[in-house]
Design a protein around this motif. Sequence first.
Motif, mmCIF file in Angstrom:
data_model
loop_
_atom_site.group_PDB
_atom_site.id
_atom_site.type_symbol
_atom_site.label_atom_id
_atom_site.label_comp_id
_atom_site.label_asym_id
_atom_site.label_seq_id
_atom_site.Cartn_x
_atom_site.Cartn_y
_atom_site.Cartn_z
ATOM 1 N N MET A 45 0.774 -1.045 -0.209
ATOM 2 C CA MET A 45 -0.115 -0.024 0.015
ATOM 3 C C MET A 45 1.248 1.494 0.184
ATOM 4 O O MET A 45 0.854 2.518 -0.932
ATOM 5 C CB MET A 45 -1.002 -0.217 1.372
ATOM 6 C CG MET A 45 -2.064 -0.994 1.236
ATOM 7 S SD MET A 45 -3.464 -0.840 2.566
ATOM 8 C CE MET A 45 -2.399 -1.983 4.120
ATOM 9 N N MET A 46 2.096 1.135 1.056
ATOM 10 C CA MET A 46 2.581 2.530 0.899
ATOM 11 C C MET A 46 3.532 2.829 -0.291
ATOM 12 O O MET A 46 3.670 3.914 -0.804
ATOM 13 C CB MET A 46 3.496 1.573 1.318
ATOM 14 C CG MET A 46 3.399 2.349 3.446
ATOM 15 S SD MET A 46 4.532 2.686 5.088
ATOM 16 C CE MET A 46 4.975 0.449 4.912
ATOM 17 N N LYS A 47 4.000 1.648 -1.258
ATOM 18 C CA LYS A 47 4.401 1.904 -2.824
ATOM 19 C C LYS A 47 3.950 2.301 -3.411
ATOM 20 O O LYS A 47 3.568 3.338 -4.105
ATOM 21 C CB LYS A 47 4.928 0.536 -3.076
ATOM 22 C CG LYS A 47 5.675 0.508 -4.131
ATOM 23 C CD LYS A 47 7.233 0.245 -4.507
ATOM 24 C CE LYS A 47 7.211 0.017 -6.322
ATOM 25 N NZ LYS A 47 7.132 1.457 -7.011
ATOM 26 N N ALA A 48 2.130 1.551 -3.252
ATOM 27 C CA ALA A 48 1.140 2.618 -4.068
ATOM 28 C C ALA A 48 0.564 3.785 -4.499
ATOM 29 O O ALA A 48 1.208 4.483 -4.871
ATOM 30 C CB ALA A 48 -0.071 1.280 -4.317
ATOM 31 N N LEU A 49 1.291 4.390 -2.614
ATOM 32 C CA LEU A 49 0.996 5.558 -2.194
ATOM 33 C C LEU A 49 2.636 6.730 -2.876
ATOM 34 O O LEU A 49 1.817 7.738 -3.889
ATOM 35 C CB LEU A 49 0.662 5.687 -0.997
ATOM 36 C CG LEU A 49 -0.459 5.850 -0.609
ATOM 37 C CD1 LEU A 49 -0.403 5.562 1.251
ATOM 38 C CD2 LEU A 49 -2.036 5.991 -1.081
ATOM 39 N N GLN A 50 3.244 6.243 -3.272
ATOM 40 C CA GLN A 50 4.424 6.385 -3.115
ATOM 41 C C GLN A 50 4.230 7.196 -4.985
ATOM 42 O O GLN A 50 4.961 7.690 -5.501
ATOM 43 C CB GLN A 50 5.747 6.046 -3.095
ATOM 44 C CG GLN A 50 6.335 6.246 -1.485
ATOM 45 C CD GLN A 50 6.943 4.399 -1.241
ATOM 46 O OE1 GLN A 50 7.524 3.731 -2.008
ATOM 47 N NE2 GLN A 50 7.767 5.066 0.178
ATOM 48 N N ASP B 48 -0.506 5.350 -7.384
ATOM 49 C CA ASP B 48 -1.691 4.410 -8.354
ATOM 50 C C ASP B 48 -2.479 4.174 -7.220
ATOM 51 O O ASP B 48 -2.924 3.314 -6.123
ATOM 52 C CB ASP B 48 -0.312 3.487 -8.404
ATOM 53 C CG ASP B 48 -1.649 2.667 -9.453
ATOM 54 O OD1 ASP B 48 -2.326 2.641 -9.240
ATOM 55 O OD2 ASP B 48 -0.779 1.888 -9.961
ATOM 56 N N MET B 49 -3.584 5.207 -7.063
ATOM 57 C CA MET B 49 -4.798 4.901 -6.248
ATOM 58 C C MET B 49 -5.517 4.043 -6.469
ATOM 59 O O MET B 49 -5.743 3.093 -5.472
ATOM 60 C CB MET B 49 -5.920 6.157 -6.509
ATOM 61 C CG MET B 49 -4.999 7.588 -5.229
ATOM 62 S SD MET B 49 -4.551 7.066 -4.456
ATOM 63 C CE MET B 49 -5.591 6.728 -2.917
ATOM 64 N N LYS B 50 -5.835 3.200 -7.896
ATOM 65 C CA LYS B 50 -5.897 2.671 -8.385
ATOM 66 C C LYS B 50 -6.007 0.916 -7.728
ATOM 67 O O LYS B 50 -6.152 0.440 -6.583
ATOM 68 C CB LYS B 50 -6.170 1.800 -9.389
ATOM 69 C CG LYS B 50 -7.187 1.141 -9.981
ATOM 70 C CD LYS B 50 -7.418 1.088 -11.778
ATOM 71 C CE LYS B 50 -8.089 -0.406 -12.236
ATOM 72 N NZ LYS B 50 -8.586 0.378 -13.466
ATOM 73 N N GLN B 51 -4.583 0.516 -7.471
ATOM 74 C CA GLN B 51 -2.907 -0.183 -7.047
ATOM 75 C C GLN B 51 -3.012 -0.160 -5.189
ATOM 76 O O GLN B 51 -3.789 -1.597 -4.908
ATOM 77 C CB GLN B 51 -2.144 -0.116 -7.172
ATOM 78 C CG GLN B 51 -1.027 -1.166 -6.934
ATOM 79 C CD GLN B 51 -1.219 -2.460 -7.529
ATOM 80 O OE1 GLN B 51 -1.979 -2.680 -8.101
ATOM 81 N NE2 GLN B 51 -1.238 -3.062 -6.305
ATOM 82 N N SER C 141 -6.828 -1.451 -4.815
ATOM 83 C CA SER C 141 -6.774 -3.235 -4.977
ATOM 84 C C SER C 141 -6.284 -3.487 -3.782
ATOM 85 O O SER C 141 -6.392 -4.900 -3.102
ATOM 86 C CB SER C 141 -5.737 -3.151 -6.100
ATOM 87 O OG SER C 141 -5.718 -4.774 -6.065
ATOM 88 N N GLU C 142 -4.582 -3.156 -3.118
ATOM 89 C CA GLU C 142 -3.864 -3.797 -1.784
ATOM 90 C C GLU C 142 -4.719 -3.940 -0.381
ATOM 91 O O GLU C 142 -4.649 -4.725 -0.312
ATOM 92 C CB GLU C 142 -3.168 -3.293 -2.038
ATOM 93 C CG GLU C 142 -2.114 -2.976 -3.070
ATOM 94 C CD GLU C 142 -1.266 -4.651 -3.704
ATOM 95 O OE1 GLU C 142 -1.106 -5.727 -2.389
ATOM 96 O OE2 GLU C 142 -0.649 -5.193 -4.728
ATOM 97 N N ALA C 143 -5.770 -2.635 -0.393
ATOM 98 C CA ALA C 143 -6.012 -2.270 0.997
ATOM 99 C C ALA C 143 -6.995 -3.692 0.294
ATOM 100 O O ALA C 143 -7.161 -4.090 1.908
ATOM 101 C CB ALA C 143 -6.659 -0.910 0.494
#
Length: 110
Positions: free
Chosen positions: A57-62, A65-68, A71-73
Amino acid sequence: QVPYTPTSQETLMLNHLMHANTEGMQFLEGKGCTLCNKTGYKGRIGIYEVLEMNSAMMKALQDNDMKQFVSEAQKTPYFRSLIHWGLDYACMGLTSLKEVFRLMQDVDDE
């Protein structure tokens, strides 16, 4: 409070959200009085979502990429959306189904 039967459109939305047939579910709504200005509501109740961040989730935020991120959440073991918490409250009679759907619309508009 009085019993509330969802409209056919609300039933379709419920079936979609709950991933199940919700035909037997019972809902309540406020009857309304002069003290609540015929709204059927007294006070407020909060609906909260607590999410423990993981590295994906942290990687997606960095990466912005909100869609990712979503998805991770959703993959986390105890994930439950705000809408599902609201539906739980509607089933308990703490709020109305109409109010949950109204708030869903507000979230979608943001």
